[in-house]
Write a protein that holds these residues in place. Structure first.
Motif, short mmCIF file in Angstrom:
data_model
loop_
_atom_site.label_atom_id
_atom_site.label_comp_id
_atom_site.label_asym_id
_atom_site.label_seq_id
_atom_site.Cartn_x
_atom_site.Cartn_y
_atom_site.Cartn_z
N SER A 64 33.48 -17.63 -68.33
CA SER A 64 31.96 -18.80 -67.88
C SER A 64 31.95 -19.38 -66.18
O SER A 64 31.44 -20.02 -65.99
CB SER A 64 32.33 -19.98 -69.02
N SER A 65 33.15 -19.54 -65.77
CA SER A 65 33.67 -19.84 -64.48
C SER A 65 33.55 -19.43 -63.54
O SER A 65 32.64 -19.34 -62.13
CB SER A 65 35.15 -20.02 -64.50
N LEU A 66 32.70 -18.10 -63.44
CA LEU A 66 32.69 -16.89 -62.66
C LEU A 66 31.31 -17.05 -62.78
O LEU A 66 30.59 -16.27 -61.79
CB LEU A 66 33.06 -16.00 -62.30
N ILE A 67 30.28 -17.10 -64.45
CA ILE A 67 29.05 -16.53 -64.55
C ILE A 67 27.93 -16.79 -63.43
O ILE A 67 27.29 -16.12 -63.35
CB ILE A 67 28.31 -17.49 -65.69
N GLN A 68 27.88 -18.24 -63.04
CA GLN A 68 26.80 -18.24 -61.62
C GLN A 68 27.19 -17.60 -60.28
O GLN A 68 26.19 -17.17 -60.03
CB GLN A 68 27.29 -19.86 -61.43
N LEU A 69 28.70 -16.93 -60.09
CA LEU A 69 28.94 -16.36 -59.05
C LEU A 69 28.23 -14.89 -59.58
O LEU A 69 27.24 -14.68 -58.73
CB LEU A 69 29.85 -16.19 -58.75
N GLN A 70 28.43 -14.74 -60.35
CA GLN A 70 28.03 -12.88 -61.04
C GLN A 70 26.77 -12.71 -61.10
O GLN A 70 26.05 -12.35 -60.39
CB GLN A 70 28.89 -12.64 -62.42
N VAL A 71 26.12 -14.21 -61.77
CA VAL A 71 24.81 -13.41 -61.67
C VAL A 71 24.05 -13.80 -60.98
O VAL A 71 23.26 -13.01 -59.89
CB VAL A 71 23.81 -14.85 -63.21
N ASN A 72 24.08 -14.86 -60.14
CA ASN A 72 23.45 -14.72 -58.59
C ASN A 72 23.41 -13.84 -57.87
O ASN A 72 22.59 -13.01 -57.44
CB ASN A 72 23.64 -16.40 -57.42
N MET A 73 24.27 -12.58 -57.54
CA MET A 73 24.91 -11.88 -56.74
C MET A 73 24.41 -10.56 -57.18
O MET A 73 23.88 -10.09 -56.46
CB MET A 73 26.34 -11.68 -56.51
N LEU A 74 24.05 -10.86 -58.86
CA LEU A 74 23.43 -9.02 -59.01
C LEU A 74 21.81 -9.59 -58.72
O LEU A 74 21.59 -9.02 -58.51
CB LEU A 74 23.71 -9.51 -60.86
N LEU A 75 21.91 -11.08 -58.42
CA LEU A 75 19.92 -11.00 -58.36
C LEU A 75 19.64 -10.43 -56.75
O LEU A 75 18.95 -9.99 -55.94
CB LEU A 75 19.49 -12.46 -58.94
N GLY A 76 20.82 -11.06 -56.55
CA GLY A 76 20.82 -10.60 -55.07
C GLY A 76 20.81 -9.21 -54.56
O GLY A 76 19.79 -9.17 -53.65
N LEU A 77 21.12 -9.04 -55.24
CA LEU A 77 21.86 -7.28 -55.14
C LEU A 77 19.98 -6.18 -55.44
O LEU A 77 20.19 -5.33 -54.82
CB LEU A 77 23.28 -6.85 -55.95
N LEU A 78 19.85 -6.97 -56.96
CA LEU A 78 18.68 -6.19 -57.15
C LEU A 78 17.54 -6.66 -56.22
O LEU A 78 16.20 -5.95 -55.35
CB LEU A 78 17.78 -6.64 -58.38
#
Length: 214
Positions: A70-84
């Motif tokens: 849960s502590s990584l979810i904000q990082l993971q989702v925002n980077m995924l959106l950035g890559l897309l």
């Protein structure tokens, strides 16, 4: 019936592109005169793979699913959106500008298909700059990691020219696009609760800590 005439490229841009080709050719020739650069084709390929959109997207999706913290979810989702965002914007720009790669380019680049057969802007450079922006401004990492990231970004940009994948103007366009994408992600940055909601929606699982969690 009136004949349909093709829109002509303004003379100013034609001259700019010719200057770009000459400057790029000069950089490549001077680089190839140095043995240390002439013998680094394998290293250039490694750099190419290290910043290609497909491996980055595949790695980040795997990282997101395997490390369900849960502590990584904000990082993971925002980077995924950035890559897309980067992949979509680069594809649209290449399809619109349709600038051909240098004639000396060898068609062995990973994933040269669809819009990626075109040259402007450099998706590798935009992605590298976006990653640097992300980890220095949006999700800052310890300063010890910043110099290696800067060296990686510089090496990506330089190798794209020395491999003759791109012209200099393509590199500049990619850098500016990466900065623009970073600014967009800064504006659209998802909060922790929003990121958890997105992850819950994608995975069809309830994430602890979200406003919806009961």
């Amino acid at each position: 019936m009136a004949q349909v005439t093709r829109e002509r490229v303004p003379l100013f841009f034609m001259e700019l592109l010719e200057i770009d080709k000459k400057v790029t050719k000069c950089i490549v020739e001077k680089g190839n005169n140095l043995l240390v650069f002439r013998s680094m084709r394998l290293q250039y390929r490694a750099l190419e793979v290290s910043c290609h959109g497909i491996p980055w997207l595949a790695f980040w999706i795997a990282f997101t699913w395997l490390f369900n913290d849960s502590s990584l979810i904000q990082l993971q989702v925002n980077m995924l959106l950035g890559l897309l965002l980067d992949i979509i914007v680069v594809a649209v720009c290449k399809a619109y500008f349709r600038r051909r790669r240098p004639s000396t380019n060898q068609d062995d680049a990973l994933g040269q298909m669809g819009p990626d057969v075109f040259s402007f802007p450099s998706g590798h450079c935009s992605r590298a700059v976006l990653v640097l922006f992300f980890f220095t401004r949006l999700w800052p990492v310890p300063m010890i990691f910043v110099p290696p990231m800067l060296a990686w970004v510089f090496s990506i940009c330089a190798s794209r020219i020395l491999m003759q994948r791109h012209y200099l103007l393509d590199i500049v366009g990619g850098i500016l696009l990466g900065l623009l994408e970073g600014g967009v992600m800064d504006f659209l940055w998802l909060s922790e609760d929003s990121a958890k909601y997105v992850m819950s929606y994608l995975s069809d699982e309830k994430i602890d800590g979200g406003d919806y969690h009961v």
